[in-house]
Design a protein around this motif. Structure first.
Motif, PDB file in Angstrom:
ATOM      1  N   LEU A  25      16.028  30.657  25.318  1.00 59.90           N
ATOM      2  CA  LEU A  25      15.178  31.758  25.763  1.00 59.90           C
ATOM      3  C   LEU A  25      15.037  32.820  24.677  1.00 59.90           C
ATOM      4  CD1 LEU A  25      16.492  32.070  29.427  1.00 59.90           C
ATOM      5  CD2 LEU A  25      14.243  31.238  28.719  1.00 59.90           C
ATOM      6  N   LYS A  26      16.136  33.160  24.002  1.00 59.23           N
ATOM      7  CA  LYS A  26      16.089  34.156  22.931  1.00 59.23           C
ATOM      8  C   LYS A  26      15.196  33.696  21.785  1.00 59.23           C
ATOM      9  CE  LYS A  26      20.676  36.135  23.808  1.00 59.23           C
ATOM     10  NZ  LYS A  26      22.082  36.242  23.298  1.00 59.23           N
ATOM     11  N   LYS A  27      15.162  32.383  21.556  1.00 55.62           N
ATOM     12  CA  LYS A  27      14.350  31.828  20.481  1.00 55.62           C
ATOM     13  C   LYS A  27      12.861  31.793  20.829  1.00 55.62           C
ATOM     14  CE  LYS A  27      17.541  30.557  17.403  1.00 55.62           C
ATOM     15  NZ  LYS A  27      17.556  30.992  15.993  1.00 55.62           N
ATOM     16  N   GLY A  28      12.544  32.101  22.076  1.00 53.38           N
ATOM     17  CA  GLY A  28      11.144  32.086  22.491  1.00 53.38           C
ATOM     18  C   GLY A  28      10.658  30.759  23.013  1.00 53.38           C
ATOM     19  N   ASP A  29      11.552  29.799  23.143  1.00 49.09           N
ATOM     20  CA  ASP A  29      11.188  28.511  23.722  1.00 49.09           C
ATOM     21  C   ASP A  29      11.175  28.602  25.245  1.00 49.09           C
ATOM     22  OD1 ASP A  29      10.871  27.269  21.295  1.00 49.09           O
ATOM     23  OD2 ASP A  29      12.843  26.320  21.283  1.00 49.09           O
ATOM     24  N   ILE A  30      10.762  27.525  25.872  1.00 46.12           N
ATOM     25  CA  ILE A  30      10.706  27.438  27.337  1.00 46.12           C
ATOM     26  C   ILE A  30      11.926  26.676  27.824  1.00 46.12           C
ATOM     27  CG2 ILE A  30       9.432  26.496  29.307  1.00 46.12           C
ATOM     28  CD1 ILE A  30       6.876  26.821  27.542  1.00 46.12           C
ATOM     29  N   ALA A  31      12.628  27.241  28.792  1.00 48.87           N
ATOM     30  CA  ALA A  31      13.843  26.621  29.312  1.00 48.87           C
ATOM     31  C   ALA A  31      13.673  26.245  30.778  1.00 48.87           C
ATOM     32  CB  ALA A  31      15.037  27.554  29.156  1.00 48.87           C
ATOM     33  N   VAL A  32      13.929  24.979  31.077  1.00 48.11           N
ATOM     34  CA  VAL A  32      14.068  24.521  32.454  1.00 48.11           C
ATOM     35  C   VAL A  32      15.559  24.265  32.649  1.00 48.11           C
ATOM     36  CG1 VAL A  32      13.453  22.807  34.188  1.00 48.11           C
ATOM     37  CG2 VAL A  32      11.793  23.453  32.416  1.00 48.11           C
ATOM     38  N   ALA A  33      16.193  25.106  33.436  1.00 48.06           N
ATOM     39  CA  ALA A  33      17.641  25.042  33.616  1.00 48.06           C
ATOM     40  C   ALA A  33      17.966  24.524  35.009  1.00 48.06           C
ATOM     41  CB  ALA A  33      18.260  26.421  33.407  1.00 48.06           C
ATOM     42  N   THR A  34      18.839  23.523  35.085  1.00 42.07           N
ATOM     43  CA  THR A  34      19.216  22.992  36.388  1.00 42.07           C
ATOM     44  C   THR A  34      20.654  23.362  36.715  1.00 42.07           C
ATOM     45  OG1 THR A  34      20.069  20.823  35.653  1.00 42.07           O
ATOM     46  CG2 THR A  34      17.682  21.033  35.975  1.00 42.07           C
ATOM     47  N   VAL A  35      20.857  23.707  37.981  1.00 43.85           N
ATOM     48  CA  VAL A  35      22.158  24.152  38.465  1.00 43.85           C
ATOM     49  C   VAL A  35      22.347  23.652  39.896  1.00 43.85           C
ATOM     50  CG1 VAL A  35      22.305  26.226  37.021  1.00 43.85           C
ATOM     51  CG2 VAL A  35      21.124  26.334  39.211  1.00 43.85           C
ATOM     52  N   ARG A  36      23.573  23.706  40.371  1.00 37.51           N
ATOM     53  CA  ARG A  36      23.837  23.392  41.778  1.00 37.51           C
ATOM     54  C   ARG A  36      23.528  24.592  42.676  1.00 37.51           C
ATOM     55  NH1 ARG A  36      27.552  19.108  43.297  1.00 37.51           N
ATOM     56  NH2 ARG A  36      27.920  17.690  41.557  1.00 37.51           N
ATOM     57  N   LYS A  37      23.773  25.806  42.149  1.00 41.51           N
ATOM     58  CA  LYS A  37      23.540  27.031  42.910  1.00 41.51           C
ATOM     59  C   LYS A  37      22.516  27.878  42.170  1.00 41.51           C
ATOM     60  CE  LYS A  37      28.225  27.104  44.843  1.00 41.51           C
ATOM     61  NZ  LYS A  37      29.496  27.890  44.981  1.00 41.51           N
ATOM     62  N   LEU A  38      21.342  28.027  42.763  1.00 44.43           N
ATOM     63  CA  LEU A  38      20.250  28.708  42.086  1.00 44.43           C
ATOM     64  C   LEU A  38      20.602  30.137  41.700  1.00 44.43           C
ATOM     65  CD1 LEU A  38      17.237  27.464  44.243  1.00 44.43           C
ATOM     66  CD2 LEU A  38      17.827  26.759  41.927  1.00 44.43           C
ATOM     67  N   GLU A  39      21.398  30.827  42.515  1.00 40.97           N
ATOM     68  CA  GLU A  39      21.709  32.228  42.259  1.00 40.97           C
ATOM     69  C   GLU A  39      22.569  32.436  41.013  1.00 40.97           C
ATOM     70  OE1 GLU A  39      24.687  30.693  45.375  1.00 40.97           O
ATOM     71  OE2 GLU A  39      22.537  30.495  44.908  1.00 40.97           O
ATOM     72  N   SER A  40      23.144  31.350  40.474  1.00 42.06           N
ATOM     73  CA  SER A  40      24.022  31.490  39.313  1.00 42.06           C
ATOM     74  C   SER A  40      23.275  31.946  38.065  1.00 42.06           C
ATOM     75  CB  SER A  40      24.740  30.166  39.030  1.00 42.06           C
ATOM     76  OG  SER A  40      23.821  29.149  38.690  1.00 42.06           O
ATOM     77  N   LEU A  41      21.956  31.846  38.068  1.00 41.46           N
ATOM     78  CA  LEU A  41      21.161  32.280  36.907  1.00 41.46           C
ATOM     79  C   LEU A  41      20.210  33.424  37.255  1.00 41.46           C
ATOM     80  CD1 LEU A  41      20.304  28.848  35.229  1.00 41.46           C
ATOM     81  CD2 LEU A  41      22.077  30.477  34.590  1.00 41.46           C
ATOM     82  N   ASP A  42      20.513  34.155  38.317  1.00 43.61           N
ATOM     83  CA  ASP A  42      19.639  35.252  38.741  1.00 43.61           C
ATOM     84  C   ASP A  42      19.494  36.321  37.663  1.00 43.61           C
ATOM     85  OD1 ASP A  42      19.022  34.132  41.149  1.00 43.61           O
ATOM     86  OD2 ASP A  42      20.343  35.403  42.362  1.00 43.61           O
ATOM     87  N   ASP A  43      20.553  36.560  36.882  1.00 41.98           N
ATOM     88  CA  ASP A  43      20.479  37.584  35.839  1.00 41.98           C
ATOM     89  C   ASP A  43      19.459  37.227  34.761  1.00 41.98           C
ATOM     90  OD1 ASP A  43      22.253  35.480  35.167  1.00 41.98           O
ATOM     91  OD2 ASP A  43      23.112  36.678  33.546  1.00 41.98           O
ATOM     92  N   LEU A  44      19.392  35.950  34.424  1.00 41.64           N
ATOM     93  CA  LEU A  44      18.411  35.520  33.427  1.00 41.64           C
ATOM     94  C   LEU A  44      17.002  35.488  34.014  1.00 41.64           C
ATOM     95  CD1 LEU A  44      20.276  32.645  31.540  1.00 41.64           C
ATOM     96  CD2 LEU A  44      19.937  35.023  30.824  1.00 41.64           C
ATOM     97  N   LYS A  45      16.883  35.118  35.271  1.00 39.98           N
ATOM     98  CA  LYS A  45      15.570  35.100  35.922  1.00 39.98           C
ATOM     99  C   LYS A  45      14.953  36.497  35.941  1.00 39.98           C
ATOM    100  CE  LYS A  45      14.710  32.720  39.593  1.00 39.98           C
ATOM    101  NZ  LYS A  45      14.802  32.173  40.965  1.00 39.98           N
TER     102      LYS A  45
END
Length: 285
Positions: A25-45
């Protein structure tokens, strides 16, 4: 590259997966991130727009979940450039101590789950991408080259992953332009130690502190080794994804380099020791 690359990163909630997601994400690319719990990446969202960052729920033990993930990537972005096949976990304890159901669960994730992600990645790179091609980076381990006492089933699952990924890489038509690499990291400062300690098994016959498995368990439980910086590791992997001719194996970390070299030297030593025993055993002899 003239346009941002689209990455799929499995197991993105922690460890290498989280670090790679942040870097992409910092590099400006597109990230599709998979997790078991969606809320674990709420800060990045909250920091990145949906056009750059997509979070999907995925259990790699579910083949239909995996297929659905790639369908959603096609619908959202129309292409996929790099797959960081990272999801996995380990257990600790002697092989005799480990229940079969626990050992099978490790294989379900580390081998079958990872392999199913690889197969869908290859299919996408070949059938969806225009032009054809893509980068598949499979997170194995130094343990996939050199098995370690006390981490037997984790080592074994990574050995199996190394074998199936190596065979898959050989089967691919070079015209498809699909580059496959096995990342073989050493010990880094991730949540891996806590994960292992929380899934530790013991056997009453293994009590001597000098036994390799007992010493390894004590080292991990009591020593809490610091390991190397994972943020530096993913930068190397990010660079590798742009390498025009990446190698199949990518040992990463000074301890991994040492362990892989030791294993290679041990194999060559055994070959030299018994080479004469194969005299007269040539094909057709």
């Amino acid at each position: 590259m003239s346009k941002p690359r689209v990455w799929l990163i499995t197991g993105a909630s922690s460890g290498f997966g989280r670090e790679m997601t942040e870097l992409v994400l910092k590099k400006g690319d597109i990230a599709v991130a998979t997790v078991r719990k969606l809320e674990s990446l709420d800060d990045l969202k909250a920091k990145y727009s949906p056009s750059q960052f997509l979070v999907l729920k995925l259990d790699v033990n579910n083949a239909q979940d995996i297929k659905g993930t790639f369908v959603k990537i096609k619908e959202a972005f129309g292409r996929l450039d790099v797959v960081f096949n990272n999801a996995g976990y380990g257990i600790m304890g002697e092989i005799e101590a480990t229940p079969e159901d626990a050992a099978r669960a490790v294989f379900d994730t580390n081998f079958w789950g990872a392999n199913n992600v690889s197969l869908e990645a290859v299919k996408f790179f070949r059938e969806v991408n225009k032009p054809v091609g893509g980068r598949l980076i499979v997170n194995s381990s130094e343990l996939g080259v050199h098995a370690v006492a006390g981490l037997g089933y984790l080592s074994c699952s990574k050995h199996a992953l190394e074998g199936i990924t190596s065979a898959l890489a050989q089967e691919l038509d070079p015209e498809w332009n699909i580059k496959v690499t096995l990342m073989e990291p050493g010990f880094f400062r991730t949540a891996v130690v806590d994960s292992l300690v929380n899934k530790a098994y013991t056997h009453p016959a293994y009590t001597k502190p000098t036994l390799p498995s007992v010493a390894m368990t004590a080292h991990l439980v009591n020593g809490q080794p610091k390991g190397a910086d994972p943020s530096k590791a993913v930068q190397r992997v990010y660079d590798l994804a742009a390498h025009p001719e990446p190698s199949l194996r990518f040992p990463l970390g000074k301890d991994a380099i040492g362990m892989v070299r030791e294993e290679a030297q041990s194999i060559l030593k055994d070959v030299a020791k018994y080479e004469s025993w194969s005299e007269g055993l040539e094909f057709g002899a």
